[in-house]
Design a protein around this motif. Structure first.
Motif, PDB file in Angstrom:
ATOM      1  N   TYR A 121       0.845  -1.186   0.000  1.00 50.00           N
ATOM      2  CA  TYR A 121       0.000   0.000   0.000  1.00 50.00           C
ATOM      3  C   TYR A 121       0.885   1.242   0.000  1.00 50.00           C
ATOM      4  O   TYR A 121       1.906   1.293   0.690  1.00 50.00           O
ATOM      5  N   LEU A 123       0.397   5.610   0.138  1.00 49.68           N
ATOM      6  CA  LEU A 123      -0.516   6.739   0.317  1.00 49.68           C
ATOM      7  C   LEU A 123       0.236   8.009  -0.039  1.00 49.68           C
ATOM      8  O   LEU A 123       1.295   8.301   0.546  1.00 49.68           O
ATOM      9  N   ILE A 128       3.157   2.622   2.990  1.00 49.61           N
ATOM     10  CA  ILE A 128       2.598   2.693   4.330  1.00 49.61           C
ATOM     11  C   ILE A 128       2.208   1.298   4.780  1.00 49.61           C
ATOM     12  O   ILE A 128       1.752   0.474   3.981  1.00 49.61           O
ATOM     13  N   PRO A 130      -0.067  -1.484   6.357  1.00 54.14           N
ATOM     14  CA  PRO A 130      -1.536  -1.560   6.373  1.00 54.14           C
ATOM     15  C   PRO A 130      -2.132  -1.336   7.759  1.00 54.14           C
ATOM     16  O   PRO A 130      -3.275  -0.880   7.865  1.00 54.14           O
ATOM     17  N   GLN A 132      -1.456   0.952   9.702  1.00 52.12           N
ATOM     18  CA  GLN A 132      -1.553   2.393   9.931  1.00 52.12           C
ATOM     19  C   GLN A 132      -2.468   3.083   8.917  1.00 52.12           C
ATOM     20  O   GLN A 132      -2.549   4.301   8.879  1.00 52.12           O
ATOM     21  N   LEU A 133      -3.128   2.291   8.085  1.00 50.03           N
ATOM     22  CA  LEU A 133      -3.858   2.866   6.956  1.00 50.03           C
ATOM     23  C   LEU A 133      -5.324   3.175   7.259  1.00 50.03           C
ATOM     24  O   LEU A 133      -5.917   4.061   6.632  1.00 50.03           O
ATOM     25  N   LYS A 136      -7.336   6.763   7.023  1.00 46.63           N
ATOM     26  CA  LYS A 136      -6.534   7.765   6.327  1.00 46.63           C
ATOM     27  C   LYS A 136      -7.251   8.254   5.062  1.00 46.63           C
ATOM     28  O   LYS A 136      -8.154   7.613   4.529  1.00 46.63           O
ATOM     29  N   LEU A 140      -4.431   6.750  -2.826  1.00 49.95           N
ATOM     30  CA  LEU A 140      -4.014   5.411  -2.420  1.00 49.95           C
ATOM     31  C   LEU A 140      -3.655   4.568  -3.643  1.00 49.95           C
ATOM     32  O   LEU A 140      -4.321   4.629  -4.682  1.00 49.95           O
TER      33      LEU A 140
END
Length: 596
Positions: A121, A123, A128, A130, A132-133, A136, A140
């Motif tokens: 992933y 951002l 990043i 996942p 912490q996603l 958000k 993306l």
């Protein structure tokens, strides 16, 4: 009032305890299985790493009884009834009734899938994790990579087609998925990719997201049974046959062009050689013009001197000097005769060279290739370098043919001009010879008594010779101009001959190229059919016989499918405080409650 409930409760207890404490022994019968299906369920974390695998095994039982199955399971669970399954090592034994019988086997931790899956992933352009996603917002990019797992067998990787799909809410904007199909699915946008058997693939989905949540990537793996319609291939091979035939005709045409250009080059070479001879001859003639004019001038002066001497004092005239005049006239006539002979030979060589040139020019096809035809050649699959040479040679040949058409009249006029000049020189030579003969005869018959008659004749000869000399001067001036102009014409002929020589070399190279192209494409329909068959064999797995994922010992496997899913990415919700669970009552407590 409680007596009656107690009676019913006691009766229930009496019925329950015997069945609970003792099971009557029954003789086990052997069951029969017609087929077995396996559905492999795998869960991955959000990055694609494997969490666990379990398999749902379904049997089509034609005769109820004891059946066996094999698998490297950590545990098993009956999904059909409450009967216990017996597991010993990789062997699972079960008492299955007639009809469908299903049980679940949880694979051991070391079991792996036939595919490696990696999900990453980014951002706003930065990778990043996942974890912490969730929640958000931004641009993306989800990348999904599939590849063969080298630690497992390749049977599933080589024969199974993957359908990779993921759902994004309609609230996400600017969704893009290269090579993916985007479709509406209720409140979501469903993006689907297809991965062919035996192929690795990198897939990517981009979107502008807000308050991000994701249900995960779903992957379904099934045997590749794509229906391949071969009815259109006949038209394709027919088209290739037409292309192959056209290339063959092209090669034949280039061969004819090569022959024509060769004739053109030979004719141009002959023309150049003949022109060189003519140029040398005209230059020699021009070089001797001053001598001819000087000799003629001397003859004229001699005639005037003799005529004046006879007119002034005929008695004292010494006729011996006059006897030398016929020899001078004969020498001049011989020089002109040689010049005329040279012009005649030059005219013959020129006529031969011109005939060869004209014939070679006629061999060049007059039809000009259109832009559409040239574009078709480039689209035909032929070597672009060969087509470039063909087009350049064709344009050069057409330019040469056009230039020749414009100057053909000038070439045609040279022969008659040479004939005319040669005739004029021969006529002047004949006149000088006639004058010399008459003068010699007159001198032999003349004595002092006929001196007056000789004087009269010499006077007329001197007067006429002035006119002859004037014409001779004009002739030599014309020869000088012709020599100067023809030098330029010959330079053009030499350049033309050099161009045709280069053209012949280029067309020869072109013919070599078209010959190779023809050899490579004459079996093009067969080669194309071979490629079609190869492609069909690569993607049509209709002859694939399913094998068990859980154990090679299993037989009568009719289908094996894989359902793979990554974890969802969700926002954490505030946990509500739950009430303390009530302590469950044990068996004896429940039993005692029956008596209350």
């Amino acid at each position: 009032m409680r007596k009656k409930p107690f009676t019913y409760s006691a009766l229930a207890l009496m019925l329950f305890l015997p069945s609970f404490l003792a099971v009557p022994a029954q003789a086990a019968t052997e069951g029969k299985v017609a087929s077995k299906d396996e559905v492999v369920y795998a869960t991955l974390d959000a990055g694609g790493d494997l969490n666990d695998i379990y398999v749902v095994n379904t049997f089509e039982v034609t005769h109820g009884g004891k059946i066996l199955d094999y698998g490297d399971f950590s545990s098993v669970k009956n999904l059909t009834d409450l009967k216990k399954l017996e597991q010993e090592g990789q062997k699972v034994e079960m008492d299955a009734p007639e009809g469908k019988f299903t049980y679940q086997g949880n694979m051991k931790e070391e079991t792996e899938l036939p595919w490696d899956v990696a999900v990453t992933y980014s951002l706003d352009g930065k990778k990043i994790d996942p974890s912490q996603l969730a929640g958000k917002s931004g641009h993306l990019d989800i990348s999904i990579d599939t590849a063969e797992n080298k630690h497992t067998g390749s049977v599933f990787y080589d024969n199974y087609l993957l359908q990779v799909s993921l759902n994004l809410p309609n609230t996400y904007e600017n969704i893009e998925a290269a090579d993916g199909m985007v479709a509406s699915a209720g409140k979501d946008k469903q993006i689907t990719f297809t991965v062919m058997p035996g192929k690795e693939k990198k897939m990517s989905v981009e979107a502008d997201v807000k308050d991000f949540e994701f249900k995960g990537v779903q992957i379904a793996a099934v045997p590749s049974t794509l229906p391949i319609d071969t009815t259109g291939t006949e038209n394709m091979t027919d088209d290739m046959s037409e292309l192959s035939d056209a290339i063959g005709k092209l090669n034949t045409g280039v061969a004819d062009l090569k022959s024509g250009v060769s004739q053109l080059n030979n004719g141009a070479a002959q023309l150049r050689n003949g022109s060189a001879q003519y140029k040398n001859g005209i230059n020699e003639l021009n070089g001797s013009s001053s001598q001819i004019v000087g000799a003629s001038n001397s003859i004229g002066e001699a005639l005037r001197t003799i005529n004046q001497s006879l007119s002034a004092n005929p008695a004292d005239m010494d006729l011996s000097a006059l006897n030398e005049l016929p020899d001078g006239l004969n020498q001049l006539a011989d020089g002109l005769t040689q010049a005329a002979s040279g012009l005649t030979s030059l005219q013959a060589n020129y006529a031969q060279a011109y005939s060869a040139l004209d014939g070679a020019m006629a061999e060049i096809p007059a039809n000009n290739l259109t832009e559409e035809e040239i574009a078709s050649l480039y689209k035909s699959g032929a070597d672009p370098k060969v087509v470039d040479k063909l087009v350049a040679s064709h344009k050069a040949a057409q330019k040469v043919k056009g230039t020749y058409a414009n100057v053909k009249e000038a070439f045609a006029a040279v022969g008659p001009t040479l004939n005319q000049v040669s005739g004029s020189v021969n006529e002047m030579s004949s006149q000088l010879t006639s004058i010399s003969t008459n003068l010699s005869a007159s001198l032999q018959k003349t004595d002092m008594s006929g001196l007056a008659k000789l004087q009269k004749g010499l006077g007329e000869l001197s007067a006429n010779y002035v006119e002859f000399h004037s014409g001779l001067v004009k002739y030599t001036e014309g020869v000088g101009q012709l020599s100067s102009s023809y030098g330029k014409l010959h330079a053009g002929m030499a350049e033309f001959a050099g161009g045709t020589n280069q053209l012949e070399g280029g067309v020869a190279d072109l013919h070599d190229g078209t010959s190779k192209l023809h050899q490579e494409t004459k079996n093009l329909p067969d080669k194309m059919q071979e490629e079609i068959n190869k492609m069909m064999s690569e993607y049509d797995k209709s002859d694939f016989k399913p094998v068990s994922f859980v154990s090679s010992k299993n037989e009568k496997v009719s289908s094996v499918q894989f359902v793979i899913k990554t974890e969802s990415i969700e926002k954490e919700e505030k946990k509500e405080k739950k009430a303390e669970p009530k302590k469950e009552k044990g068996f004896w407590e429940l039993l005692m409650d029956l008596f209350k």
